[in-house]
Design a protein around this motif. Structure first.
Motif, PDB file in Angstrom:
ATOM      1  N   LEU A  62    -120.028  31.297 -39.948  1.00 48.09           N
ATOM      2  CA  LEU A  62    -120.252  32.735 -40.040  1.00 48.09           C
ATOM      3  C   LEU A  62    -119.294  33.514 -39.142  1.00 48.09           C
ATOM      4  O   LEU A  62    -118.765  34.552 -39.535  1.00 48.09           O
ATOM      5  CB  LEU A  62    -121.700  33.070 -39.696  1.00 48.09           C
ATOM      6  N   LEU A  63    -119.038  33.013 -37.952  1.00 49.17           N
ATOM      7  CA  LEU A  63    -118.127  33.662 -37.029  1.00 49.17           C
ATOM      8  C   LEU A  63    -116.698  33.671 -37.587  1.00 49.17           C
ATOM      9  O   LEU A  63    -116.017  34.698 -37.535  1.00 49.17           O
ATOM     10  CB  LEU A  63    -118.158  32.968 -35.668  1.00 49.17           C
ATOM     11  N   VAL A  64    -116.278  32.557 -38.146  1.00 43.60           N
ATOM     12  CA  VAL A  64    -114.929  32.485 -38.727  1.00 43.60           C
ATOM     13  C   VAL A  64    -114.826  33.437 -39.913  1.00 43.60           C
ATOM     14  O   VAL A  64    -113.819  34.147 -40.057  1.00 43.60           O
ATOM     15  CB  VAL A  64    -114.596  31.026 -39.142  1.00 43.60           C
ATOM     16  N   ASN A  65    -115.834  33.479 -40.778  1.00 41.60           N
ATOM     17  CA  ASN A  65    -115.814  34.407 -41.913  1.00 41.60           C
ATOM     18  C   ASN A  65    -115.769  35.850 -41.438  1.00 41.60           C
ATOM     19  O   ASN A  65    -115.104  36.688 -42.045  1.00 41.60           O
ATOM     20  CB  ASN A  65    -117.029  34.191 -42.820  1.00 41.60           C
ATOM     21  N   LEU A  66    -116.484  36.158 -40.377  1.00 37.49           N
ATOM     22  CA  LEU A  66    -116.484  37.510 -39.827  1.00 37.49           C
ATOM     23  C   LEU A  66    -115.103  37.881 -39.289  1.00 37.49           C
ATOM     24  O   LEU A  66    -114.632  39.001 -39.498  1.00 37.49           O
ATOM     25  CB  LEU A  66    -117.519  37.584 -38.700  1.00 37.49           C
ATOM     26  N   ILE A  67    -114.473  36.968 -38.623  1.00 38.49           N
ATOM     27  CA  ILE A  67    -113.150  37.233 -38.029  1.00 38.49           C
ATOM     28  C   ILE A  67    -112.080  37.337 -39.101  1.00 38.49           C
ATOM     29  O   ILE A  67    -111.217  38.211 -39.046  1.00 38.49           O
ATOM     30  CB  ILE A  67    -112.801  36.140 -36.996  1.00 38.49           C
TER      31      ILE A  67
END
Length: 69
Positions: A62-67
């Motif tokens: 989720l963090l990678v997708n957000l970034i």
């Protein structure tokens, strides 16, 4: 040493989560480790580890997708 009653105490979900989180980070007091050894069963640790690992992987994704987006 903490005295446990004649009947064995069962670990709570919070105690399992704390033990798994401490294992992930690699830090634990000796007294806490001994208490966990007396109250946690291997199946509780395995299930807690699988859930903790899955939550970690999902949060990283989720963090990678957000970034990236």
């Amino acid at each position: 040493m903490n005295k446990i009653d004649n009947q064995q105490k069962k670990a709570t979900v919070i105690q399992i989560a704390k033990a798994v989180l401490a294992a992930f980070m690699g830090i634990r007091k000796k007294s806490d480790h001994e208490f966990d050894a007396e109250t946690l069963t291997p199946i509780q640790v395995v299930i807690g580890g699988l859930i903790g690992g899955a939550l970690f992987v999902i949060s990283v994704l989720l963090l990678v997708n957000l970034i990236v987006s």
